[in-house]
Design an enzyme around this catalytic site. Structure first.
Site, PDB file in Angstrom:
ATOM      1  N   CYS A   1       2.760  -4.928  -9.846  1.00 54.66           N
ATOM      2  CA  CYS A   1       3.748  -5.644 -10.569  1.00 54.66           C
ATOM      3  C   CYS A   1       3.422  -7.068 -11.194  1.00 54.66           C
ATOM      4  O   CYS A   1       2.661  -7.624 -10.273  1.00 54.66           O
ATOM      5  CB  CYS A   1       4.918  -5.714  -9.654  1.00 54.66           C
ATOM      6  SG  CYS A   1       6.528  -6.462 -10.265  1.00 54.66           S
TER       7      CYS A   1
ATOM      8  N   GLU B   1       0.844  -1.141   0.030  1.00 54.88           N
ATOM      9  CA  GLU B   1      -0.086  -0.007   0.078  1.00 54.88           C
ATOM     10  C   GLU B   1       0.851   1.320   0.105  1.00 54.88           C
ATOM     11  O   GLU B   1       0.429   2.187  -0.680  1.00 54.88           O
ATOM     12  CB  GLU B   1      -0.973   0.149   1.230  1.00 54.88           C
ATOM     13  CG  GLU B   1      -2.035  -0.983   1.208  1.00 54.88           C
ATOM     14  CD  GLU B   1      -2.745  -1.251  -0.002  1.00 54.88           C
ATOM     15  OE1 GLU B   1      -2.976   0.019  -0.797  1.00 54.88           O
ATOM     16  OE2 GLU B   1      -3.351  -2.288  -0.441  1.00 54.88           O
TER      17      GLU B   1
END
Lengths: 182, 453
Positions: free
Chosen positions: A136, A126
């Site tokens: 990713c 976060e």
């Protein structure tokens, strides 16, 4: 860093050094915040993540670049049934929920080391968003998307090379405090 | 780093809209939002989004299904996901029938929405790749400014390459609008003369004496108004190519002069006594059947044989229908850019309409038809309605009784005169309406003695 609602000191103590190491920043802890009024959705039996972010934004000291809230409550955003956490993309606030990271949520015996590990990964995830990082594709990178604990457990605790480079680029070394250069 | 795909979220509830947008942004997508169907449609008009999330229930104005239908009109390939808190089988079926790709009920599972977006993006990537490959493939059919995948035309392109660097005279035959001048240009520009001039002359547009002075130039005082010596087209084309269009229409006198140039590469300027030598490659074209004209003694046989060293016959468009979609798309791409329109493609119905037309004016008529449809089209996809003007002649012909007692030439003369009058003497417009090229029209005006005013 700040607990929202009853603090889990062991989690906070475990997350702090992980965040400090990953982002090269000093981490300080604030006094716990009360759960914001109106953030609970009775029909869903959950707490509204965007409301939590608003509270965090208001509580952020001027000296803090980022503020990370940690709550034991199960969080949601209106369009989704739940979230492990929520962050302002390129903004100063982020929150993580321990509720679903706990084995107890699935009716299994509690596993504290596993909970601490998951909390560290989600905190990096976060906070990564607050530095503009997006999900990713490397499943082992903390920035990969998790929609279940299985994916959280597959992640490592260190950013992949690409995300690490982006973090370095976006977290330049802070200027030294006044007077230290002399 | 993944490529950025754009997503539009249309929802009247700010908290829903923004939370979905924020979640998608974390996934690396570029997300825009719209608080109403109307604004969503405006955004879709301006930007081509990979995915549209549309809330089903939006009060005031237009709801999710209507929004979706409007977006579909603008973007027929749009991937639309309907979101609703009110799941009923009926609305799901309506949404899917109207073209929604998916239907999700909020609050939805993060995994469900993540898999959905990933799946749609995967399909969009394949579509994009397909588009790129299609474009590359169509590039294979380009030869200079000509486009064709017809085996006959491919053979012609091969012949053009083979003879491009020779000095042999080439005779190009074919109906009006089949691209005779483009072949002549391709001959010139793919050969060794490419750096030298390419000079075109429309033989049908000029009277005998004008054509003579146009081709060979004139000396000072050759005729009233010849105040100084002027080079003709042959001299202007020195070292390059002269393209003699509508060669079948030249007078016997000019035929003799041309024969001499072709035989000896020498000529006299009008009113001149000094011979001029030129190195010019002659490419001639005609829609007239020259062999027939020779038989009828309207064209000199010796000139015909001199011209017909290399013969290229261009097939009419109706004999190579496989080129119609290829050409139409190519014209659409070029003309939409030139006209500042945003048309992207032709619908299946439009292609069917184009394939059903006989194209008497060939490729030129097709180009004009695409331009005309583009000018009036409203959407990004040209439909059969945009080509309504191509519908059978019988519709247009309603209101006049077909003469059954006149020679064909009288009918042609009457139609040409009436069309020219209607277009206030404008030859370009008249030729466009009649589906013939300007030089053919000039020829017919001359033949029938029709005045332009």
């Amino acid at each position: 860093m700040v607990a929202i609602g009853p603090p889990d000191d062991e989690v906070l103590a475990s997350v702090e050094p992980a965040v400090a190491g990953a982002f090269g920043r000093e981490v300080r802890r604030l006094e716990p915040l009360a759960e914001p009024a109106g953030s609970r959705d009775a029909a869903r039996g959950q707490w509204n993540a965007p409301e939590m972010l608003k509270t965090l934004l208001a509580a952020r000291p001027a000296s803090a670049e980022r503020i990370l809230g940690v709550t034991g409550r199960d969080l949601f955003i209106p369009v989704l049934s739940f979230v492990f956490g929520q962050a302002q993309m390129d903004g100063p606030t982020a929150v993580i929920s321990l509720a679903r990271l706990s084995q107890a949520f699935s009716g299994l015996p509690e596993d504290r080391p596993l909970l601490l590990q998951r909390a560290r990964k989600e905190a990096l995830h976060e906070l990564g968003h607050t530095f503009g990082l997006v999900h990713c594709l490397d499943a082992a990178c903390p920035m990969s998307l998790s929609t279940g604990v299985v994916q959280v457990d597959r992640k490592g605790e260190a950013f992949c090379a690409s995300c690490a480079a982006l973090v370095r680029e976006r977290t330049p070394v802070a200027p030294p405090p006044e007077g230290r250069t002399r | 780093m993944r490529a950025t795909w754009r997503i539009l979220v249309i929802d009247d509830e700010a908290v829903m809209r923004e939370s979905l947008a924020a979640w998608l942004r974390e996934d690396g997508y570029e997300v825009d939002t719209a608080p109403s169907g109307r604004e969503g449609i405006d955004r879709a008009r301006a930007t081509d989004y990979a995915i549209y999330f549309v809330d089903l229930k939006m009060p005031g104005g237009i709801d999710g299904i209507e929004t979706m239908m409007e977006v579909k009109k603008l973007r027929p390939d749009a991937s639309i996901v309907i979101i609703t808190a009110y799941a009923t089988v009926d609305t799901a079926i309506t949404a899917m029938k109207e073209g929604a790709l998916e239907y999700i009920v909020k609050p939805c599972n993060p995994q469900e929405i993540s898999l959905l977006v990933t799946r749609i993006i995967k399909v969009r990537k394949l579509q994009r790749e397909n588009e790129i490959l299609r474009r590359r493939l169509s590039g294979r059919w380009h030869f200079h400014d000509l486009i064709s995948k017809s085996p006959r035309m491919q053979e012609i392109f091969g012949l053009v390459k083979d003879v491009a660097s020779l000095r042999s005279t080439v005779l190009i035959t074919g109906e009006s609008g089949t691209g005779k001048e483009l072949i002549a240009r391709a001959l010139h520009f793919s050969g060794e003369r490419a750096e030298k001039p390419f000079v075109g002359v429309s033989c049908a547009a000029l009277t005998e004496s004008l054509l003579e002075s146009e081709l060979f130039g004139y000396e000072k005082g050759a005729f009233t108004g010849a105040s100084e010596r002027r080079k003709g087209k042959f001299e202007q084309a020195a070292g390059g190519t002269i393209f003699l269009d509508e060669i079948g229409d030249i007078s016997p006198k000019v035929q003799v002069d041309l024969l001499r140039v072709l035989q000896e590469r020498r000529f006299f300027r009008v009113g001149g006594s000094e011979e001029v030598s030129v190195d010019v490659r002659v490419v001639a074209a005609t829609h007239v059947d020259l062999a027939e004209a020779v038989k009828e003694s309207r064209f000199r046989d010796d000139l015909y044989y001199r011209l017909n060293v290399v013969a290229i016959h261009l097939p009419p468009l109706r004999e190579r229908p496989e080129d119609i979609p290829l050409l139409a798309r190519s014209f659409l791409e070029r003309l939409s850019h030139e006209l500042g329109k945003e048309a992207e493609d032709l619908s299946e119905g439009a292609l069917k309409a184009l394939l059903g037309h006989r194209w008497p004016g060939n490729v030129r008529e097709l180009e004009n038809a695409v331009e005309r449809a583009l000018v009036t089209a409203k959407g990004r996809i040209l439909t059969e309605d945009d080509f309504a003007f191509l519908r059978p002649v019988s519709e247009a012909a309603r209101g006049w009784s077909v003469p059954t007692h006149l020679p064909l030439s009288d009918v042609e003369k009457t139609v040409i005169a009436a069309t020219l009058k209607r277009n206030e003497g404008n030859v370009k417009e008249t030729a466009l309406v009649l589906g013939i090229d300007r030089s053919t029209l000039y020829d017919k005006l001359k033949r029938y003695g029709i005045e332009r005013t």
